[in-house]
Design a protein around this motif. Structure first.
Motif, short mmCIF file in Angstrom:
data_model
loop_
_atom_site.label_atom_id
_atom_site.label_comp_id
_atom_site.label_asym_id
_atom_site.label_seq_id
_atom_site.Cartn_x
_atom_site.Cartn_y
_atom_site.Cartn_z
N TYR A 140 0.84 -1.20 0.00
CA TYR A 140 0.00 0.00 0.00
C TYR A 140 0.88 1.26 0.00
O TYR A 140 0.62 2.21 -0.74
CB TYR A 140 -0.92 0.03 1.22
CG TYR A 140 -2.14 -0.86 1.19
CD1 TYR A 140 -2.49 -1.61 0.08
CD2 TYR A 140 -2.96 -0.95 2.31
CE1 TYR A 140 -3.63 -2.41 0.09
CE2 TYR A 140 -4.09 -1.74 2.31
CZ TYR A 140 -4.43 -2.47 1.21
OH TYR A 140 -5.55 -3.25 1.22
N ALA A 141 1.91 1.27 0.82
CA ALA A 141 2.80 2.43 0.90
C ALA A 141 3.55 2.63 -0.42
O ALA A 141 3.70 3.77 -0.89
CB ALA A 141 3.79 2.27 2.05
N ALA A 142 4.02 1.55 -1.04
CA ALA A 142 4.70 1.66 -2.33
C ALA A 142 3.74 2.18 -3.40
O ALA A 142 4.12 3.00 -4.24
CB ALA A 142 5.28 0.31 -2.74
N ALA A 143 2.51 1.73 -3.36
CA ALA A 143 1.51 2.21 -4.32
C ALA A 143 1.22 3.69 -4.10
O ALA A 143 1.14 4.46 -5.07
CB ALA A 143 0.22 1.38 -4.19
N ASP A 144 1.08 4.10 -2.85
CA ASP A 144 0.85 5.52 -2.56
C ASP A 144 2.02 6.36 -3.08
O ASP A 144 1.81 7.41 -3.69
CB ASP A 144 0.67 5.74 -1.06
CG ASP A 144 -0.63 5.18 -0.53
OD1 ASP A 144 -1.53 4.86 -1.33
OD2 ASP A 144 -0.74 5.06 0.71
N GLU A 145 3.23 5.88 -2.84
CA GLU A 145 4.42 6.61 -3.28
C GLU A 145 4.46 6.72 -4.81
O GLU A 145 4.92 7.72 -5.35
CB GLU A 145 5.67 5.88 -2.77
CG GLU A 145 6.96 6.64 -3.02
CD GLU A 145 8.14 5.93 -2.38
OE1 GLU A 145 9.11 5.65 -3.10
OE2 GLU A 145 8.08 5.67 -1.16
N ALA A 146 3.95 5.70 -5.50
CA ALA A 146 3.95 5.68 -6.97
C ALA A 146 2.72 6.37 -7.56
O ALA A 146 2.60 6.44 -8.78
CB ALA A 146 4.04 4.24 -7.47
N GLY A 147 1.81 6.85 -6.71
CA GLY A 147 0.61 7.52 -7.21
C GLY A 147 -0.42 6.54 -7.77
O GLY A 147 -1.20 6.90 -8.65
N ALA A 148 -0.42 5.33 -7.26
CA ALA A 148 -1.36 4.30 -7.71
C ALA A 148 -2.33 3.98 -6.57
O ALA A 148 -2.03 3.15 -5.71
CB ALA A 148 -0.61 3.03 -8.13
N PRO A 149 -3.50 4.62 -6.54
CA PRO A 149 -4.40 4.44 -5.41
C PRO A 149 -5.06 3.07 -5.34
O PRO A 149 -5.53 2.66 -4.28
CB PRO A 149 -5.44 5.54 -5.59
CG PRO A 149 -5.41 5.84 -7.05
CD PRO A 149 -4.00 5.61 -7.50
N THR A 150 -5.10 2.34 -6.46
CA THR A 150 -5.74 1.03 -6.47
C THR A 150 -4.70 -0.07 -6.30
O THR A 150 -3.73 -0.15 -7.05
CB THR A 150 -6.50 0.81 -7.79
OG1 THR A 150 -7.48 1.83 -7.94
CG2 THR A 150 -7.17 -0.55 -7.83
N VAL A 151 -4.90 -0.92 -5.30
CA VAL A 151 -4.11 -2.14 -5.10
C VAL A 151 -5.12 -3.29 -5.08
O VAL A 151 -6.10 -3.24 -4.34
CB VAL A 151 -3.33 -2.12 -3.77
CG1 VAL A 151 -2.59 -3.43 -3.56
CG2 VAL A 151 -2.37 -0.93 -3.72
N TYR A 152 -4.86 -4.30 -5.90
CA TYR A 152 -5.79 -5.43 -5.95
C TYR A 152 -5.02 -6.74 -6.02
O TYR A 152 -3.84 -6.77 -6.35
CB TYR A 152 -6.74 -5.30 -7.15
CG TYR A 152 -6.09 -5.54 -8.49
CD1 TYR A 152 -6.23 -6.78 -9.12
CD2 TYR A 152 -5.34 -4.56 -9.13
CE1 TYR A 152 -5.63 -7.01 -10.35
CE2 TYR A 152 -4.74 -4.79 -10.35
CZ TYR A 152 -4.90 -6.02 -10.96
OH TYR A 152 -4.30 -6.26 -12.16
#
Length: 155
Positions: free
Chosen positions: A113-125
């Motif tokens: 989740y933190a890596a996704a937030d840092e990359a600007g990707a709000p969706t993790v599935y």
């Protein structure tokens, strides 16, 4: 990429070259759980991909208790036809049975989740088997289930 996080004796950090042996044992456990066998060269390819840092390639975190590897997670970012930003697919998540129920899976997902937030990707599935009740207890606490059903080409 998200950095190292430590909670008590648990450390979550990006996978490194020196993790190859421990990662391999954990990935073997993951594949065994899903009743899957892969040749040794696929282990090498998967690990090389994890460390490549290439755009669109997998990345991963490893969970350690002290210096003992106890869990792993692999993820990647990709484009989505309905969104301007990329989305994050969490492909593989595994915690050694000896540490299940002790927060390792949640910590690994939180790192993604933190890596996704840092990359600007709000969706993790991610996907799991319908009867994976143990994992689904965790997933139901930290994510929402969708009503999509997976179909796959069968050769």
């Amino acid at each position: 990429m998200a950095g190292t996080a430590t909670a008590g004796a648990l450390t979550i950090r990006p996978i490194e070259q020196a993790d190859r042996a421990g990662w391999g044992q954990l990935w073997q456990g993951y594949l065994d759980f899903y009743k899957t066998e892969l040749p040794g060269e696929m282990y090498d390819l998967a690990f090389d991909r994890l460390l490549s840092g290439a755009e669109g390639e997998f990345a991963g975190f490893i969970a350690l208790v002290g210096d003992q590897p106890v869990g792993l997670v692999h993820y990647l970012f990709h484009r989505h036809g309905w969104k301007a930003e990329k989305v994050c697919y969490l492909q593989d998540l595994y915690a050694d049975p000896s540490v299940r129920g002790k927060g390792v899976g949640a910590a690994l997902i939180t790192a993604v989740y933190a890596a996704a937030d840092e990359a600007g990707a709000p969706t993790v599935y991610w996907l799991t088997q319908q009867d994976n009740a143990t994992a689904r207890k965790l997933y139901d606490q930290i994510a929402g289930v969708t009503d999509f059903i997976k179909y796959q080409r069968v050769l």
